[in-house]
Scaffold this motif. Structure first.
Motif, short mmCIF file in Angstrom:
data_model
loop_
_atom_site.label_atom_id
_atom_site.label_comp_id
_atom_site.label_asym_id
_atom_site.label_seq_id
_atom_site.Cartn_x
_atom_site.Cartn_y
_atom_site.Cartn_z
N SER A 54 23.88 6.23 40.32
CA SER A 54 23.28 6.20 41.66
C SER A 54 24.02 5.25 42.60
O SER A 54 24.36 5.61 43.73
N THR A 55 24.26 4.05 42.13
CA THR A 55 24.82 3.01 43.00
C THR A 55 26.33 2.90 42.92
O THR A 55 26.95 2.35 43.83
N SER A 57 27.71 0.99 40.82
CA SER A 57 28.00 -0.34 40.30
C SER A 57 28.71 -0.23 38.95
O SER A 57 28.41 0.67 38.16
#
Length: 119
Positions: A54-55, A57
Motif C-alpha cells: 500500500s505505502t 515503504s
C-alpha cells in the motif's frame, strides 16, 4: 490464490550486480507485503528485504543496507531486488514471498532462484 514466480539468479563475481524479479499472479490484491528471503546451504532461511504493497515503504536486513534495493512496478504485480556489490557470502537460494492481508507471517512463496557469487 496467489502464485509467485521468482527469477534472475545466476553466477557472478564478487562486486557484480544482479536483479531478481518476482512475478505475482492470481488474487494479488490479497497481498499486503512482498519480501525476499534467502537460504544458504546449512543455514536457516533469513529475511533480506520487503516492501509494503500500500505505502511502498521498504525494510532491509542490516547486512544488505546500502547494497540491495527492493522495488515494484506500477501495477504492483512484480517486485524486484537489485543487488549490488555482491559478496561470496551473499550466495544462497533467494525466495520471493508474499504476506496476505490479516496473516501474521509470509504464507506464499516462490520456487527460489540460485545466486552464486564467486571470489
Amino acid at each position: 490464490q496467489v502464485q509467485l514466480v521468482d527469477s534472475g539468479g545466476g553466477l557472478v563475481q564478487a562486486g557484480d550486480s544482479l536483479r531478481l524479479s518476482c512475478q505475482a499472479s492470481g488474487s494479488t490484491f490479497r497481498i499486503n507485503r512482498m519480501g525476499w528471503f534467502r537460504q544458504a546451504p546449512g543455514k536457516e532461511r533469513e529475511f533480506v528485504a520487503s516492501i509494503d504493497s500500500s505505502t511502498g515503504s521498504t525494510y532491509y536486513a542490516d547486512f544488505v543496507k546500502g547494497r540491495f534495493a527492493i522495488s515494484r512496478d506500477n501495477a504492483k504485480t512484480t517486485v524486484y531486488l537489485q543487488m549490488n556489490s555482491l559478496r561470496p557470502d551473499d550466495s544462497a537460494v533467494y525466495y520471493c514471498a508474499g504476506r496476505r492481508n490479516g496473516s501474521p507471517q509470509y504464507d506464499t512463496w516462490g520456487q527460489g532462484t540460485q545466486v552464486t557469487v564467486s571470489s
